[in-house]
Design a protein around this motif. Structure first.
Motif, mmCIF file in Angstrom:
data_model
loop_
_atom_site.group_PDB
_atom_site.id
_atom_site.type_symbol
_atom_site.label_atom_id
_atom_site.label_comp_id
_atom_site.label_asym_id
_atom_site.label_seq_id
_atom_site.Cartn_x
_atom_site.Cartn_y
_atom_site.Cartn_z
ATOM 1 N N PHE A 180 0.831 -1.208 0.000
ATOM 2 C CA PHE A 180 0.000 0.000 0.000
ATOM 3 C C PHE A 180 0.865 1.257 0.000
ATOM 4 O O PHE A 180 0.615 2.198 -0.752
ATOM 5 C CB PHE A 180 -0.924 -0.004 1.217
ATOM 6 C CG PHE A 180 -1.719 1.258 1.369
ATOM 7 C CD1 PHE A 180 -2.868 1.456 0.617
ATOM 8 C CD2 PHE A 180 -1.306 2.254 2.249
ATOM 9 C CE1 PHE A 180 -3.609 2.632 0.749
ATOM 10 C CE2 PHE A 180 -2.037 3.425 2.388
ATOM 11 C CZ PHE A 180 -3.179 3.616 1.630
ATOM 12 N N VAL A 181 1.887 1.261 0.831
ATOM 13 C CA VAL A 181 2.770 2.430 0.887
ATOM 14 C C VAL A 181 3.524 2.594 -0.426
ATOM 15 O O VAL A 181 3.667 3.712 -0.936
ATOM 16 C CB VAL A 181 3.743 2.294 2.072
ATOM 17 C CG1 VAL A 181 4.829 3.346 2.003
ATOM 18 C CG2 VAL A 181 2.987 2.407 3.382
ATOM 19 N N ARG A 182 4.001 1.477 -0.988
ATOM 20 C CA ARG A 182 4.779 1.563 -2.214
ATOM 21 C C ARG A 182 3.948 2.075 -3.389
ATOM 22 O O ARG A 182 4.424 2.886 -4.202
ATOM 23 C CB ARG A 182 5.371 0.191 -2.555
ATOM 24 C CG ARG A 182 6.310 0.225 -3.762
ATOM 25 C CD ARG A 182 6.922 -1.132 -4.049
ATOM 26 N NE ARG A 182 5.946 -2.077 -4.566
ATOM 27 C CZ ARG A 182 5.443 -3.087 -3.887
ATOM 28 N NH1 ARG A 182 5.818 -3.292 -2.636
ATOM 29 N NH2 ARG A 182 4.557 -3.912 -4.425
ATOM 30 N N LEU A 183 2.701 1.646 -3.499
ATOM 31 C CA LEU A 183 1.878 1.994 -4.651
ATOM 32 C C LEU A 183 0.994 3.219 -4.433
ATOM 33 O O LEU A 183 0.702 3.945 -5.386
ATOM 34 C CB LEU A 183 1.001 0.789 -5.042
ATOM 35 C CG LEU A 183 1.759 -0.473 -5.454
ATOM 36 C CD1 LEU A 183 0.789 -1.606 -5.706
ATOM 37 C CD2 LEU A 183 2.628 -0.208 -6.676
ATOM 38 N N VAL A 223 7.205 16.253 -7.423
ATOM 39 C CA VAL A 223 7.759 15.883 -6.123
ATOM 40 C C VAL A 223 7.618 14.380 -5.948
ATOM 41 O O VAL A 223 6.525 13.825 -6.115
ATOM 42 C CB VAL A 223 7.053 16.628 -4.976
ATOM 43 C CG1 VAL A 223 7.561 16.132 -3.630
ATOM 44 C CG2 VAL A 223 7.277 18.126 -5.094
ATOM 45 N N THR A 224 8.713 13.715 -5.633
ATOM 46 C CA THR A 224 8.721 12.271 -5.398
ATOM 47 C C THR A 224 9.178 12.006 -3.975
ATOM 48 O O THR A 224 10.213 12.532 -3.544
ATOM 49 C CB THR A 224 9.660 11.564 -6.389
ATOM 50 O OG1 THR A 224 9.264 11.877 -7.725
ATOM 51 C CG2 THR A 224 9.607 10.048 -6.188
ATOM 52 N N CYS A 225 8.421 11.218 -3.257
ATOM 53 C CA CYS A 225 8.757 10.893 -1.868
ATOM 54 C C CYS A 225 9.367 9.500 -1.786
ATOM 55 O O CYS A 225 8.844 8.545 -2.379
ATOM 56 C CB CYS A 225 7.515 10.960 -0.977
ATOM 57 S SG CYS A 225 6.980 12.643 -0.611
ATOM 58 N N THR A 226 10.457 9.391 -1.080
ATOM 59 C CA THR A 226 11.083 8.116 -0.756
ATOM 60 C C THR A 226 10.937 7.908 0.749
ATOM 61 O O THR A 226 10.474 8.803 1.461
ATOM 62 C CB THR A 226 12.564 8.121 -1.161
ATOM 63 O OG1 THR A 226 13.274 9.068 -0.346
ATOM 64 C CG2 THR A 226 12.729 8.522 -2.626
ATOM 65 N N PRO A 227 11.323 6.752 1.267
ATOM 66 C CA PRO A 227 11.174 6.551 2.720
ATOM 67 C C PRO A 227 11.914 7.558 3.585
ATOM 68 O O PRO A 227 11.600 7.681 4.768
ATOM 69 C CB PRO A 227 11.730 5.136 2.914
ATOM 70 C CG PRO A 227 11.486 4.451 1.615
ATOM 71 C CD PRO A 227 11.692 5.507 0.572
ATOM 72 N N TRP A 228 12.884 8.283 3.027
ATOM 73 C CA TRP A 228 13.669 9.177 3.871
ATOM 74 C C TRP A 228 13.730 10.621 3.388
ATOM 75 O O TRP A 228 14.157 11.512 4.131
ATOM 76 C CB TRP A 228 15.098 8.649 3.997
ATOM 77 C CG TRP A 228 15.850 8.681 2.693
ATOM 78 C CD1 TRP A 228 15.786 7.753 1.704
ATOM 79 C CD2 TRP A 228 16.739 9.690 2.235
ATOM 80 N NE1 TRP A 228 16.579 8.129 0.647
ATOM 81 C CE2 TRP A 228 17.178 9.307 0.953
ATOM 82 C CE3 TRP A 228 17.220 10.881 2.773
ATOM 83 C CZ2 TRP A 228 18.081 10.059 0.203
ATOM 84 C CZ3 TRP A 228 18.111 11.642 2.036
ATOM 85 C CH2 TRP A 228 18.541 11.230 0.779
ATOM 86 N N LEU A 268 0.511 9.699 -2.327
ATOM 87 C CA LEU A 268 -0.326 10.618 -1.559
ATOM 88 C C LEU A 268 0.530 11.596 -0.746
ATOM 89 O O LEU A 268 0.222 12.796 -0.670
ATOM 90 C CB LEU A 268 -1.248 9.836 -0.629
ATOM 91 C CG LEU A 268 -2.372 9.037 -1.287
ATOM 92 C CD1 LEU A 268 -3.141 8.245 -0.242
ATOM 93 C CD2 LEU A 268 -3.316 9.957 -2.068
ATOM 94 N N LEU A 269 1.598 11.087 -0.144
ATOM 95 C CA LEU A 269 2.478 11.964 0.621
ATOM 96 C C LEU A 269 3.151 12.988 -0.285
ATOM 97 O O LEU A 269 3.296 14.159 0.085
ATOM 98 C CB LEU A 269 3.525 11.134 1.360
ATOM 99 C CG LEU A 269 4.532 11.918 2.205
ATOM 100 C CD1 LEU A 269 3.828 12.707 3.298
ATOM 101 C CD2 LEU A 269 5.575 10.988 2.805
ATOM 102 N N ALA A 270 3.560 12.550 -1.490
ATOM 103 C CA ALA A 270 4.190 13.473 -2.432
ATOM 104 C C ALA A 270 3.224 14.582 -2.839
ATOM 105 O O ALA A 270 3.608 15.756 -2.942
ATOM 106 C CB ALA A 270 4.685 12.710 -3.657
ATOM 107 N N TRP A 271 1.966 14.210 -3.088
ATOM 108 C CA TRP A 271 0.975 15.226 -3.466
ATOM 109 C C TRP A 271 0.767 16.205 -2.320
ATOM 110 O O TRP A 271 0.697 17.416 -2.523
ATOM 111 C CB TRP A 271 -0.340 14.548 -3.836
ATOM 112 C CG TRP A 271 -1.445 15.525 -4.099
ATOM 113 C CD1 TRP A 271 -1.656 16.247 -5.232
ATOM 114 C CD2 TRP A 271 -2.492 15.899 -3.178
ATOM 115 N NE1 TRP A 271 -2.756 17.045 -5.094
ATOM 116 C CE2 TRP A 271 -3.295 16.857 -3.839
ATOM 117 C CE3 TRP A 271 -2.827 15.517 -1.887
ATOM 118 C CZ2 TRP A 271 -4.409 17.436 -3.238
ATOM 119 C CZ3 TRP A 271 -3.931 16.093 -1.285
ATOM 120 C CH2 TRP A 271 -4.710 17.040 -1.953
#
Length: 474
Positions: A99-102, A146-151, A107-110
């Motif tokens: 779920f987090v990966r896809l 904007v792209t979010c990664t785990p860190w 959603l966090l990036a948006w």
């Protein structure tokens, strides 16, 4: 002197300087209201289209309930849209990773794009000097995806015409503070476009314990730690030379012993030989049994051991000439890794001028000719100044651990490394927090990579040495 007149009187502005025939009559054009409305409507439509194009999923999720409510009423809209969030919630509860990966990172990036970057983009650009306000109009770099990664957040930016990477590199602290991040790094993605990296937290804050000794022998890249993005840090020792620089307690021993630990199976198989120079008699002496008779501590023995390495290199070069151009480790021709703990003690602080000359000449010969025939150098030092280490540019791969001064970062990693985000002078000096943390600049890439080496304790080293001497598995 000129008079400053308000309103429509500007059209009658004239010079008051005597003896001049120049008359200033600025042209005033009245824009028709219909034209202003057309321009406003066009910009509104273009903005909506751009919003739909960049965020189709978010717009669809927002507009669908509204459209259904207007067409069929709120009861029908609730009945039709309720299964979607319920399904997403069930997905998140049953398989959080997928779920987090896809979904989650998108959603966090948006959210970060709308609430953090787009919201503060204009003031941060203007105040930091990366944007311009001319003739009543703001000229700003264009904010991209904007792209979010785990860190971290990876922010794509299109520069203004005429800007350079250095203009952004000089304002990294402005950008970090403006967007609420601890630091910022800049990398050129392609012509006119940058990628800004804003860490949300530090994945290298905790000490990494020593890794298990590999099962299979290899002289290739060995895993010695972790990169900031979570991937393993693989240190290449065969086919290159590595220079490690850092202040006292920065963790140079962590890199050296992690590399030795990763090469132990190949050493046992006869594919690798580790030659150790330990002029301080502190770091490498813990595992002296691992090196056999290829260990030197006094300056005289260090010079003799380096001369032997040069002799091995030259004999191989004579045999390989016209036959092969690269080296593959074998039992007959193993890869030789020359490890020098404190190279500055031998090249700069050595009082015997003849010994200093011999050692410097041998190291220069090995670093210029050795990697093609399977002889590599892994050297560590505290002071990276040119007068201390005048052959530092002969090391293709460089690692900067905690350094005392900002100027030393570029001395180790090359010009512009600190401007690109290699803040080795900001690494914490508190024991346990910053030990082993550093920045790597490889021969093939100008962008520094933040890493942390594993911590190999004295107990781990003695266990390795005892097991190796007994012929047991470590």
């Amino acid at each position: 002197m000129f008079k400053r007149l308000p309103g429509d009187e500007a059209r009658n502005l004239v010079t008051t300087t005597p003896d001049t025939a120049v008359v200033f009559r600025p042209a005033v054009i009245q824009t028709p209201a219909i034209l202003t409305l057309i321009i406003f409507a066009w910009r509104l439509l273009a903005g909506l289209i751009r919003l739909l194009w960049r965020h189709p999923v978010a717009m669809l999720a927002t507009l669908t309930p509204v459209v259904l409510t207007l067409l069929y009423g709120w009861q029908t809209a609730l009945l039709l849209t309720a299964p979607a969030p319920a399904g997403l919630a069930a997905w998140a509860l049953t398989h959080w990773t997928s779920f987090v990966r896809l979904i989650g990172w998108r959603l966090l990036a948006w959210w970060r794009l709308v609430w953090v970057y787009r919201r503060h983009w204009q003031p941060v650009m203007i105040v930091s000097g990366l944007g311009r306000h001319l003739w009543g109009r703001d000229y700003l770099p264009r904010l991209g995806k904007v792209t979010c990664t785990p860190w971290a957040d990876l922010v794509a930016v299109r520069m203004l015409k005429g800007q350079s990477v250095k203009d952004w590199a000089d304002r990294l602290d402005h950008l970090a503070q403006g967007f609420g991040s601890a630091s910022c790094r800049v990398a050129l993605s392609r012509g006119g476009r940058l990628t800004l990296t804003f860490p949300r937290h530090d994945p290298l804050a905790e000490r990494i314990p020593a890794l298990p000794v590999p099962d299979s022998p290899t002289a290739g890249p060995v895993e010695i730690g972790k990169q900031e993005d979570g991937r393993p840090w693989l240190l290449k020792v065969h086919g290159t030379h590595v220079l490690v620089a850092g202040a006292t307690g920065a963790g140079k021993g962590s890199i050296i012993w992690s590399a030795i630990r990763g090469l132990l199976p190949a050493v046992r198989a006869g594919l690798v030989e580790i030659w150790a120079l330990d002029p301080k008699l502190m770091e490498l002496s813990y595992g002296r049994a691992l090196f056999g008779d290829r260990y030197a501590a006094t300056p005289e023995d260090c010079a003799d051991l380096l001369d032997q390495a040069v002799s091995v290199m030259q004999k191989r070069a004579a045999r390989f000439a016209g036959i092969q151009r690269s080296h593959t480790p074998t039992v007959d021709d193993p890869f030789v890794l020359v490890v020098v703990d404190e190279v500055a003690f031998l090249t700069a602080y050595q009082s015997d001028r003849e010994l200093r000359r011999r050692i410097s000449a041998a190291l220069a010969t090995l670093t210029t000719q050795g990697r093609a025939v399977g002889v590599g150098v892994l050297a560590a030092l505290q002071d990276p100044r040119k007068e201390v280490m005048n052959i530092r540019n002969l090391f293709p791969d460089k690692i900067a651990l905690r350094l005392d001064e900002s100027e030393q970062v570029d001395m180790v990693l090359g010009d512009g490394a600190r401007d690109r985000g290699a803040l080795a002078d900001h690494i914490s000096p508190v024991p346990g927090l910053g030990a082993g943390v550093g920045y790597v600049r490889l021969e093939a890439s100008p962008d520094p990579i933040r890493v942390r080496a594993t911590y190999v304790s004295d107990t781990d080293i003695r266990a390795m040495a005892d097991a190796f001497a007994a012929g047991e598995d470590v």
